[in-house]
Design a protein around this motif. Structure first.
Motif, PDB file in Angstrom:
ATOM      1  N   LYS A  61      -3.714   1.976  -7.225  1.00  0.00           N
ATOM      2  CA  LYS A  61      -3.438   0.779  -6.432  1.00  0.00           C
ATOM      3  C   LYS A  61      -4.502  -0.297  -6.626  1.00  0.00           C
ATOM      4  O   LYS A  61      -5.680  -0.007  -6.752  1.00  0.00           O
TER       5      LYS A  61
ATOM      6  N   PHE B 168       0.902  -1.144  -6.072  1.00  0.00           N
ATOM      7  CA  PHE B 168       0.541   0.188  -6.547  1.00  0.00           C
ATOM      8  C   PHE B 168       1.608   0.740  -7.480  1.00  0.00           C
ATOM      9  O   PHE B 168       2.783   0.390  -7.395  1.00  0.00           O
TER      10      PHE B 168
ATOM     11  N   ASN C 230       0.835  -1.189   0.000  1.00  0.00           N
ATOM     12  CA  ASN C 230       0.000   0.000   0.000  1.00  0.00           C
ATOM     13  C   ASN C 230       0.871   1.241   0.000  1.00  0.00           C
ATOM     14  O   ASN C 230       2.043   1.181   0.396  1.00  0.00           O
ATOM     15  N   ASP C 231       0.312   2.366  -0.425  1.00  0.00           N
ATOM     16  CA  ASP C 231       1.106   3.589  -0.417  1.00  0.00           C
ATOM     17  C   ASP C 231       0.975   4.327   0.916  1.00  0.00           C
ATOM     18  O   ASP C 231       1.896   4.334   1.719  1.00  0.00           O
TER      19      ASP C 231
ATOM     20  N   LYS D 112      -0.912   3.669   3.617  1.00  0.00           N
ATOM     21  CA  LYS D 112      -0.978   2.824   4.812  1.00  0.00           C
ATOM     22  C   LYS D 112       0.140   1.796   4.781  1.00  0.00           C
ATOM     23  O   LYS D 112       0.008   0.704   5.322  1.00  0.00           O
TER      24      LYS D 112
ATOM     25  N   SER E 226      -8.190  -0.109  -6.445  1.00  0.00           N
ATOM     26  CA  SER E 226      -8.470  -0.023  -5.017  1.00  0.00           C
ATOM     27  C   SER E 226      -8.609   1.431  -4.601  1.00  0.00           C
ATOM     28  O   SER E 226      -9.536   1.805  -3.882  1.00  0.00           O
TER      29      SER E 226
ATOM     30  N   GLN F 219      -7.159  11.277  -1.480  1.00  0.00           N
ATOM     31  CA  GLN F 219      -7.280   9.904  -1.977  1.00  0.00           C
ATOM     32  C   GLN F 219      -8.747   9.617  -2.316  1.00  0.00           C
ATOM     33  O   GLN F 219      -9.657  10.089  -1.624  1.00  0.00           O
TER      34      GLN F 219
END
Length: 222
Positions: free
Chosen positions: A129, A133, A35-36, A38, A181, A71
């Motif tokens: 993502k 991602f 994840n980016d 998180k 996502s 986001q």
């Protein structure tokens, strides 16, 4: 989380006509595991979403490059906004179009645009993502030309990332052709530029006051 792989040098050669120079640019990509916000980019000051910051390692140190702006979820609705750093952003600034789907996989590709307000940050990076991602950024063709800062095997360097242009639109493709996502946008901070530090208002008042005292003394002597 670790870097997954270097993707193609330029997924798209995006030619455009500038108002004066007729410049052209290339969109670069880099793929990561995990994840980016998180995960990999959760390195900035503070906690939670607002601490999400793109960085690169140089000389054994992490150089913070670009804090997160906002986001959007799998349906392209706003999910989080970095109001701590950018109080002017509410999520309505970004819009999406030309999305594609395949079977049950949705928003595999698409275009985004940014209606930037006077106080809003510029966009230099964006992420699409799913399981992994992909980071996207756009650079001038000179950066990828022979000897340019992005004419390297590994694009993920401070120099190449710092060459990212401020853009108001772009496109994405999800890694592996799976459902989106989320998509994340990052701002225009450049660590190689030191902003001018204005003199505080109190400083200007002090200078004005001293100037006034000097004029008063001159009048008394005359």
């Amino acid at each position: 989380m670790i870097l997954k792989s270097l993707s193609a040098l330029a997924i798209a050669a995006a030619s455009f006509v500038g108002f004066a120079s007729g410049a052209s640019a290339a969109v670069l990509t880099y793929e990561f595991d995990g994840n980016d916000c998180k995960g990999y980019f959760a390195v900035g000051p503070g906690n939670g979403f607002d601490s999400c910051t793109i960085f690169a390692n140089e000389g054994g140190q992490n150089i913070l490059l670009s804090p997160v702006i906002a986001q959007y979820n799998e349906s392209l609705n706003v999910s989080e906004v970095n109001n701590t750093v950018y109080p002017s952003i509410d999520g309505t600034e970004f819009s999406f179009s030309n999305t594609t789907s395949s079977g049950t996989d949705t928003n595999l590709t698409g275009d985004w645009s940014y209606n930037r307000g006077l106080l809003d940050p510029g966009v230099r990076f964006w992420v699409a993502k799913n399981q992994s991602f992909t980071l996207f950024w756009e650079v001038d063709d000179s950066a990828v030309a022979s000897g340019g800062v992005c004419d390297v095997t590994d694009l993920y360097t401070v120099a190449c990332l710092s060459a990212a242009l401020v853009v108001d639109s772009g496109s994405w493709t999800t890694p592996g052709g799976q459902s989106l996502s989320h998509i994340t946008f990052y701002d225009s901070v450049d660590p190689t530029v030191v902003p001018d530090i204005p003199l505080p208002a109190a400083g200007w008042m002090l200078i004005a006051g001293l100037g006034g005292m000097g004029a008063l003394r001159r009048r008394k002597k005359s």
